[in-house]
Scaffold this motif. Structure first.
Motif, mmCIF file in Angstrom:
data_model
loop_
_atom_site.group_PDB
_atom_site.id
_atom_site.type_symbol
_atom_site.label_atom_id
_atom_site.label_comp_id
_atom_site.label_asym_id
_atom_site.label_seq_id
_atom_site.Cartn_x
_atom_site.Cartn_y
_atom_site.Cartn_z
ATOM 1 N N VAL A 22 4.770 -0.582 -5.575
ATOM 2 C CA VAL A 22 4.475 0.827 -5.835
ATOM 3 C C VAL A 22 5.418 1.286 -6.937
ATOM 4 C CG1 VAL A 22 4.427 3.162 -4.906
ATOM 5 C CG2 VAL A 22 3.740 1.240 -3.457
ATOM 6 N N ASP A 49 -0.151 -6.692 -7.418
ATOM 7 C CA ASP A 49 -0.996 -5.554 -7.054
ATOM 8 C C ASP A 49 -0.179 -4.284 -7.257
ATOM 9 O OD1 ASP A 49 -3.284 -6.857 -6.415
ATOM 10 O OD2 ASP A 49 -2.809 -7.084 -4.281
ATOM 11 N N VAL A 60 0.229 0.035 -7.133
ATOM 12 C CA VAL A 60 -0.092 1.429 -6.860
ATOM 13 C C VAL A 60 0.873 2.230 -7.733
ATOM 14 C CG1 VAL A 60 -0.078 3.273 -5.159
ATOM 15 C CG2 VAL A 60 -0.819 0.963 -4.502
ATOM 16 N N ILE A 94 -6.814 10.009 -0.400
ATOM 17 C CA ILE A 94 -6.251 8.803 0.237
ATOM 18 C C ILE A 94 -6.508 8.799 1.733
ATOM 19 C CG2 ILE A 94 -4.051 7.620 0.727
ATOM 20 C CD1 ILE A 94 -3.227 8.347 -2.145
ATOM 21 N N THR A 152 -4.385 3.989 4.720
ATOM 22 C CA THR A 152 -4.264 3.006 3.646
ATOM 23 C C THR A 152 -5.575 2.292 3.324
ATOM 24 O OG1 THR A 152 -3.568 1.355 5.255
ATOM 25 C CG2 THR A 152 -1.827 2.554 4.120
ATOM 26 N N LEU A 196 -6.872 2.827 -0.362
ATOM 27 C CA LEU A 196 -5.946 2.176 -1.299
ATOM 28 C C LEU A 196 -6.127 0.662 -1.259
ATOM 29 C CD1 LEU A 196 -2.644 4.207 -0.754
ATOM 30 C CD2 LEU A 196 -3.889 3.969 -2.911
ATOM 31 N N LEU A 210 -7.248 -1.932 -4.250
ATOM 32 C CA LEU A 210 -6.434 -3.076 -4.654
ATOM 33 C C LEU A 210 -7.217 -4.386 -4.509
ATOM 34 C CD1 LEU A 210 -2.993 -2.095 -3.050
ATOM 35 C CD2 LEU A 210 -3.684 -1.864 -5.441
ATOM 36 N N ALA A 224 -4.416 1.319 -8.421
ATOM 37 C CA ALA A 224 -4.589 2.639 -7.815
ATOM 38 C C ALA A 224 -3.588 3.590 -8.470
ATOM 39 C CB ALA A 224 -4.365 2.570 -6.311
ATOM 40 N N VAL A 274 -2.079 7.181 -8.360
ATOM 41 C CA VAL A 274 -2.019 8.255 -7.377
ATOM 42 C C VAL A 274 -1.282 9.467 -7.941
ATOM 43 C CG1 VAL A 274 -1.122 8.908 -5.105
ATOM 44 C CG2 VAL A 274 -2.054 6.603 -5.474
ATOM 45 N N LEU A 307 4.213 5.797 0.256
ATOM 46 C CA LEU A 307 3.104 4.862 0.055
ATOM 47 C C LEU A 307 3.590 3.425 0.205
ATOM 48 C CD1 LEU A 307 1.146 6.437 -2.959
ATOM 49 C CD2 LEU A 307 0.371 6.224 -0.595
#
Lengths: 415, 415
Positions: A10, A40, A42, A105, A123, A126, A130, A136, A138, A165
């Motif tokens: 994140v 991955d 966010v 979300i 989640t 999200l 992913l 994603a 946000v 998150l």
């Protein structure tokens, strides 16, 4: 970030990191690089620098006290704009992305508009994004009530969004990208030799943040500590590693003092000749608390005449209001005199090593004394010592302490 | 609005009506007056003038083709800001109000981002707000998909929001507040003697709007027609009554021509010497339609040599693209020559009275001929006649027709 390992990360980019389209493009390039490495992502974004203030001032031009519900609906547009623009930029660069708002979300909060607390994060959406290979994006700072109303998490709330998150997604890492390179041993504007701290414990970061360091929001650090989310605070504008904030380890304990901070936002109130009888403290502090004024430090000194002197600090913006209350209380309880003082500063040293080493506090007092700095108040925690001094000595004190605790010299293990 | 009667009214204020805080205050004062008279109010607002364009240009600076989903998330913030600010202003004036976004009502649409169609409107939350004595302030232009994604309804979508809410709530009236005083017999910038039309049928308004009158969005009028919502188009900046748009009544039939409009946004394409064989029209128009180019008027003229000449109009912005397609088709089918012309205008007369009166079209042709204006193309509907002419004659033609059909003279029934 260890090489080659694919992680769920994140990232949070602050207002100066997304201040214009060119800066947003830079952020997108960085995100793209992480995607190329197989991570991955966010990505939580703040409003473009200045936008939140612009929106707030529109509302405050109408009334000094806009309704919190509509205020949140208003200011949350700032992050909505950035999230859309970043997602569009990523898509244009060939990286599938989807922008998400708090309600989409959803990030569920209580109904305390303008300073809502996160209660639950779903989640599913999200994770679906992913798993489709998308980034994603946000909108930070915002949540939604059960009723569907938009809330905001208070200033710096995007940090909290990112950490929350990361906790909910059990992310491997939460990176906070900002306009400084990390957390420093002292404010580099004051101490030329201030160095970036490579690693801090949550507790140290909490103490540093509450003692005045502005890099990370306290609530975000608290969240990270509870959910054990490792945070990496670093610069959007460089590739240099920043400061890792994580659970305390053995390395940390070796460092006596990690950093020196200061805070000039407090003011001192002294109440002289207070009758030393039970219940008098409640009489003094209850009306202050009722107005929502936060008292930081309190010192009570017994005198030989059976009375006491009481000194405490409040936020400087509340000094006038607090003085008014205290003057009334003073008359009521028959105290001698009330005094207010804006020209104070709180200087603090923070370090996990204090737990196992004695003599840190006394070394601080000696250093200040040696430089002719008078200490008005002292407060300590397990890993922090704070001294209230005259404001004009702030820079002198910070520099002296930085040197005295060996922070000027880079530790050997740093290259 | 009849005196003394308490009604449920949906009002819509356009971008120039809410262009700054002072104008928003003016809107709030008007809303307050309606509340004082006892009416229940749902107020739909557009983005502050210029804001939608600012947001669109941000996205278009990134890419000429931003993803529609994120584009809608971006531009919908414009109305979100206005709705919040108007609600705050009303509350400050002592009129309880609640701002609502598309997803909060919700206004459910399909997933055609940037030009979504409303599919369903839930009225429970709106009704609850009204029954609490509050003004519901709704962000126009926006809806939400089943999936929770923000959609927008296309340019002028706030008109559609207002009419759709009025239909869903079975409101007594839908008032569209704008920067002109209503619908005029002709563009007042061209015809000095143009007058405000007190009353129009939905059909007339539809024809006027599609013939170039820009006061109301076509889709909003269609919606109003289907659900029989009476619309009052009027000025935010005056108290004068505007134009009522409602079902056709006897009064309207007496009026031969209600208004004269023009449209300079079209271009003409002519294809000479087309072999007059079956299937040739499809060969010409299918590739045009495939590109999403809207063909308005089509004329085919048979020649003595067994071939035909074909002329049609397309939006001026699509001329280049359409010409390219047609030149290729011309080679394929063996047509003689292709010609494109940007310098055309469409002049139209509209009136419900045409249904029962003959000779209107011929009077139009005579009038244009008398003024030396050559007619290139003609198209008619039950209540409209349109002629394509050379663009340079636009003003002359509009003024001549305005006079010829007696629109310069105020009708007796007007005070």
């Amino acid at each position: 970030m260890s090489e080659g390992e694919e992680m769920l990360i994140v990232q949070k980019y602050g207002g100066t990191s997304v201040a214009d389209l060119e800066k947003i493009r830079n952020v997108a390039r960085r995100v793209a690089r992480y995607r190329d490495e197989g991570h991955d992502l966010v990505v939580v974004v703040s409003a473009m620098a200045g936008e939140t203030d612009r929106l707030l001032s529109l509302a405050h031009e109408i009334t000094p006290e806009p309704s919190p519900r509509e205020l949140d609906m208003l200011v949350s547009t700032g992050e909505q704009v950035t999230a859309s623009l970043l997602a569009i930029t990523l898509q244009t660069m060939g990286y599938p992305a989807e922008a998400l708002l708090g309600y989409q979300i959803p990030i569920l909060t209580n109904e305390l508009f303008t300073r809502a607390r996160i209660q639950d994060i779903k989640t599913e959406r999200l994770k679906a994004i992913l798993s489709q290979g998308k980034v994603a994006v946000v909108a930070g700072f915002q949540g939604v009530t059960e009723n569907g109303d938009i809330t905001t998490l208070g200033r710096g709330g995007s940090d909290t969004t990112a950490v929350a998150l990361a906790a909910a997604l059990k992310a491997d890492l939460c990176e906070i990208f900002t306009d400084v390179e990390g957390v420093y041993t002292a404010d580099p504007r004051i101490v030329a030799k201030a160095r970036k701290i490579p690693k801090l414990s949550y507790e140290e970061m909490l103490e540093l943040a509450s003692a005045g360091a502005k890099v990370l929001e306290i609530r975000a650090v608290e969240f990270a500590m509870v959910y054990k989310v490792p945070i990496h605070v670093r610069s959007t504008f460089s590739e240099a590693p920043g400061t890792i904030i994580t659970e305390e380890d053995e390395d940390m304990e070796k460092v006596l003092v990690s950093g020196v901070t200061y805070n000039r936002n407090e003011a001192r109130i002294s109440l002289y000749g207070v009758p030393d009888v039970p219940g008098v403290a409640a009489k003094i502090f209850s009306p202050i608390a009722e107005r929502g004024i936060l008292v930081d430090m309190i010192i009570q000194t017994a005198r030989t005449d059976g009375k006491a002197d009481l000194t405490f600090t409040v936020p400087r913006t509340n000094l006038r209001e607090a003085l008014k209350i205290i003057e009334e209380v003073a008359r009521e309880i028959g105290a001698e005199r009330v005094e207010g003082d804006e020209n104070i500063a709180k200087v603090s040293i923070v370090g996990a090593g204090m737990r196992t080493h004695s003599g840190v506090a006394s070394k601080m007092f000696e250093t200040l004394a040696k430089h002719g700095v008078n200490i008005m108040m002292i407060s300590t925690s397990e890993i922090k010592v704070s001294c209230v001094i005259e404001e004009k000595y702030t820079e002198l004190a910070v520099r002296a302490l930085h040197e005295a605790f060996g922070l000027d010299i880079p530790p050997e293990e740093e290259k």
